[in-house]
Design an enzyme around this catalytic site. Structure first.
Site, PDB file in Angstrom:
ATOM      1  N   HIS A 430      39.036  41.164  40.567  1.00  0.00           N
ATOM      2  CA  HIS A 430      38.273  40.777  41.766  1.00  0.00           C
ATOM      3  C   HIS A 430      38.285  41.913  42.787  1.00  0.00           C
ATOM      4  CE1 HIS A 430      37.050  38.401  45.300  1.00  0.00           C
ATOM      5  NE2 HIS A 430      38.076  38.948  45.924  1.00  0.00           N
ATOM      6  N   GLU A 431      39.456  42.506  43.004  1.00  0.00           N
ATOM      7  CA  GLU A 431      39.552  43.586  43.992  1.00  0.00           C
ATOM      8  C   GLU A 431      38.861  44.855  43.494  1.00  0.00           C
ATOM      9  OE1 GLU A 431      40.513  42.905  46.865  1.00  0.00           O
ATOM     10  OE2 GLU A 431      41.519  41.006  46.517  1.00  0.00           O
ATOM     11  N   HIS A 435      35.138  43.716  45.016  1.00  0.00           N
ATOM     12  CA  HIS A 435      34.969  44.452  46.267  1.00  0.00           C
ATOM     13  C   HIS A 435      34.667  45.924  46.026  1.00  0.00           C
ATOM     14  CE1 HIS A 435      36.107  41.224  48.932  1.00  0.00           C
ATOM     15  NE2 HIS A 435      37.200  40.984  48.241  1.00  0.00           N
TER      16      HIS A 435
END
Length: 460
Positions: A430-431, A435
């Protein structure tokens, strides 16, 4: 209010491996979070929050942390004390009496006469109790939001309710004056004047002259919001500076201090550019007005503090993942042959981020997230870079939860065996890919785009 589960965050094995210089550095950085906690109560939503916070601390000091002694003295029953500690734990975890996730208000499952009995412990606790005795159980308000019958917010304090239209109006003024909103609150005076309260150590007042003075509201900028607490934060940052590991750390500490003293968020943006270049530190940190989750208008941020210690073995594994990130980017659903197989929705050059597995030593925020991608400024992320961190001891502790109410009993052993690793790698990806990837398509200056406006890329 659900019964809270209390987790122990293991950190001793990493702290004991630090040098004396690093221990002193992390100590002074962590001390800042004590004052950040008070700052959070002042900025994130609710006037009764700060006296409740101080009340809990006053009771703790009155019994030197031995809560059972209060029961032994006959002040309250065992059940009363258990109910109070349940409320206190939930309150401290959420930095206030509204849930960090969802913003709903929670009230104590405690008899009011028992709470009043606890308030007799000291003169200070009596004074504090008088400040919140009605509001601690008052519903409505039910949640955080623009002030009214059903909601409240300390981002918009004062006797005259600030509306969404007021927030929109002030945003235009602030944009025109290049005043960032993250470290501000908004107050409306009796005469209709809008007052921007800017967090800073320095005090000052100025009137913003914009537009047609006959039709535009009076707008004032008042510096010095939270001055006393920010002064203490700066003092400890200055002490930490004496034990910094390198010039990069000394530089972003100086930029933190400059921003918190003056209220200038350009200095804070500079600190984020510098912080990004502090690659792989043993003691990591995040400070400042970061996340705007609790502002109903979505721009004003709570003051956060994270001090954490890097785990070298886990970080080495993440570094290997980052080194192969280009391969994963080319497997994303929108990837096509253009741009070396990454497609038009990605930057030409993906700068591999600093990706660390860290263990929290001190963390003050209304939401203790498992992973972070910072800074929050898209232009800095795109032009300079960013950092990813995984807060490993927080994730490990959460995986020891006592109950999992939505998991079938037959599947519970398998779930327990795999929950932590699945959760860990989900947050990692996810990171890194959530992002970390993607190109923000913008008009950089008048008529100058970082994509072809005549033939824009097709939404996949």
């Amino acid at each position: 209010m659900a019964s809270p589960q209390v987790y122990r965050l293991e950190i001793a094995h990493l702290f004991n491996g630090l040098s004396e210089q690093e221990k002193h550095y992390s100590h002074h950085m962590a001390r800042c979070s004590r004052f950040v906690g008070r700052q959070d109560h002042l900025t994130t939503g609710f006037p009764e929050s700060l006296p409740i916070f101080d009340f809990i601390l006053a009771l703790y000091q009155s019994c030197d942390g031995d809560w059972s002694s209060i029961v032994d003295e006959g002040v309250v029953t065992n059940q009363d004390m258990a109910s109070f500690l349940e409320y206190a734990a939930t309150f401290l975890s959420n930095v206030g009496n509204y849930y960090g996730s969802g913003d709903q208000k929670f009230v104590p499952r405690l008899r009011m006469d028992a709470l009043e009995a606890l308030a007799t412990r000291s003169p200070r606790s009596k004074v504090l109790y008088a400040q919140f005795k009605d509001s601690i159980v008052a519903i409505p308000p039910f949640s955080l939001g623009f002030p009214g019958e059903r909601a409240q917010s300390s981002y918009y304090p004062g006797p005259v309710a600030v509306t969404k239209n007021d927030a929109e109006c002030i945003s235009r003024y602030m944009d025109a004056q290049h005043i960032y909103p993250e470290n501000t609150r908004l107050r409306k005076a009796e005469d209709g004047a809008l007052e921007i309260l800017q967090a800073s150590v320095l005090l000052g007042e100025s009137e913003l002259q914009l537009g047609d003075s006959l039709s535009s509201p009076v707008v004032k900028l008042l510096k010095g919001d939270h001055a006393a607490d920010l002064e203490k934060v700066c003092e400890n940052l200055q002490k930490a500076n004496e034990y910094a590991a390198n010039d990069t750390q000394r530089r972003f500490l100086a930029e933190y201090i400059e921003s918190f003293r003056t209220g200038n968020l350009e200095s804070y943006r500079d600190s984020q550019r510098t912080w990004i270049s502090d690659q792989g530190p043993k003691v990591e940190n995040i400070f400042g007005f970061v996340e705007p989750y609790r502002d109903p208008y979505g721009v004003r941020a709570e003051f956060e503090a994270l001090v954490a210690l890097a785990d070298p073995f886990e970080t080495k594994l993440l570094t290997r993942l980052v080194e192969h990130s280009d391969k994963f980017i080319c497997r994303l659903p929108w990837a096509i042959a253009e741009n070396s197989g990454k497609g038009v929705f990605e930057k030409t050059l993906f700068e591999p981020p600093d990706f660390s597995s860290i263990h929290s030593l001190a963390y003050c925020s209304s939401i203790i997230v498992p992973g972070i991608n910072l800074p929050n400024y898209n232009d800095i992320r795109q032009d300079v870079g960013f950092k990813n961190v995984i807060i490993a001891n927080r994730m490990a502790a959460e995986s020891t939860a006592a109950t999992w109410p939505f998991i079938d009993s037959d599947e519970l052993p398998t779930f327990r065996n795999h929950k932590h690793s699945a959760y860990y790698w989900w947050v990692v990806l996810h990171e890194l890919l959530g992002h970390g990837t993607g190109k923000m398509m913008i008009e950089q200056s008048t008529g100058q785009y970082n994509f072809d406006p005549g033939n824009p890329p097709t939404n996949p």
